[in-house]
Design an enzyme around this catalytic site. Sequence first.
Site, PDB file in Angstrom:
ATOM      1  N   GLU A  70       0.784  -1.245  -0.118  1.00 25.16           N
ATOM      2  CA  GLU A  70      -0.023  -0.027  -0.041  1.00 25.16           C
ATOM      3  C   GLU A  70       0.793   1.250  -0.015  1.00 25.16           C
ATOM      4  OE1 GLU A  70      -2.061  -0.421   3.896  1.00 25.16           O
ATOM      5  OE2 GLU A  70      -0.578   0.709   4.794  1.00 25.16           O
ATOM      6  N   HIS A  72       0.227   5.883   0.985  1.00 26.58           N
ATOM      7  CA  HIS A  72      -0.687   6.973   1.537  1.00 26.58           C
ATOM      8  C   HIS A  72       0.257   8.143   1.715  1.00 26.58           C
ATOM      9  CE1 HIS A  72       1.322   4.798   4.892  1.00 26.58           C
ATOM     10  NE2 HIS A  72       0.571   3.714   4.630  1.00 26.58           N
ATOM     11  N   HIS A  76       5.385   6.642   8.230  1.00 29.85           N
ATOM     12  CA  HIS A  76       5.252   5.547   9.183  1.00 29.85           C
ATOM     13  C   HIS A  76       6.731   5.650   9.633  1.00 29.85           C
ATOM     14  CE1 HIS A  76       1.886   3.351   8.462  1.00 29.85           C
ATOM     15  NE2 HIS A  76       2.227   2.908   7.095  1.00 29.85           N
ATOM     16  N   HIS A 110       4.762   0.338   0.215  1.00 27.44           N
ATOM     17  CA  HIS A 110       5.583  -0.373   1.197  1.00 27.44           C
ATOM     18  C   HIS A 110       4.778  -1.765   1.400  1.00 27.44           C
ATOM     19  CE1 HIS A 110       3.004   2.276   3.200  1.00 27.44           C
ATOM     20  NE2 HIS A 110       2.784   1.474   4.272  1.00 27.44           N
ATOM     21  N   CYS A 124       4.978   0.984  15.130  1.00 28.46           N
ATOM     22  CA  CYS A 124       4.806   1.890  13.972  1.00 28.46           C
ATOM     23  C   CYS A 124       3.907   3.096  14.485  1.00 28.46           C
ATOM     24  CB  CYS A 124       3.849   1.134  13.194  1.00 28.46           C
ATOM     25  SG  CYS A 124       3.529   2.241  11.538  1.00 28.46           S
TER      26      CYS A 124
HETATM   27 MN    MN Z   1       1.073   2.058   5.708  1.00 27.26          MN
END
Ligand code: MN
Length: 156
Positions: A70, A72, A76, A110, A124
């Site tokens: 995914e 975004h 992270h 990732h 995370c």
């Molecule tokens: Mn992610």
Amino acid sequence: MSTDTPTVLPIHIRQTAPFRWDGVPLLAYKEEGGTQFNGVTRQVLFGGSGQLAAQLRYFEVSSGGYSTLERHAHVHAVMILRGGGDVLVGAEIFPLVTGDLVYVPPLTWHQFRATLAEPLGFLCLVCAERDKPSRPTAAELASLCTDDRVAAFVRV
Ligand code: MN
């Protein structure tokens, strides 16, 4: 801040077993099902409060499992706490061992994978307010997979 400010987050949470914490529910990784991830659990350690603009989560990927491929806009900040594996960030694959740090920049593909021998557990850190992840379209996946190492690594 005065000492009589109402507390929303617990001050102390005891570890009840390795990688489990008192009153912290063991959650499904994501609400939707499918083959885009395998063997991942999620625990929210800190966050969900107006007092903290971030969330710290603990994810555990079971041996041989993988997180969703995914990307975004939010980032992270990851610290590996347990086991080993590999992570794809952008077009690069990095081997992971306990103690390693991983930063996933905005809008960067990732995916985490655990080794076959042991689970991969990691902290995370994310912003509390964040956008939803998106998965690759067929065209985006084809573009990613022009790299043979990436093609061999990704699971969808
Ligand atoms: Mn992610």
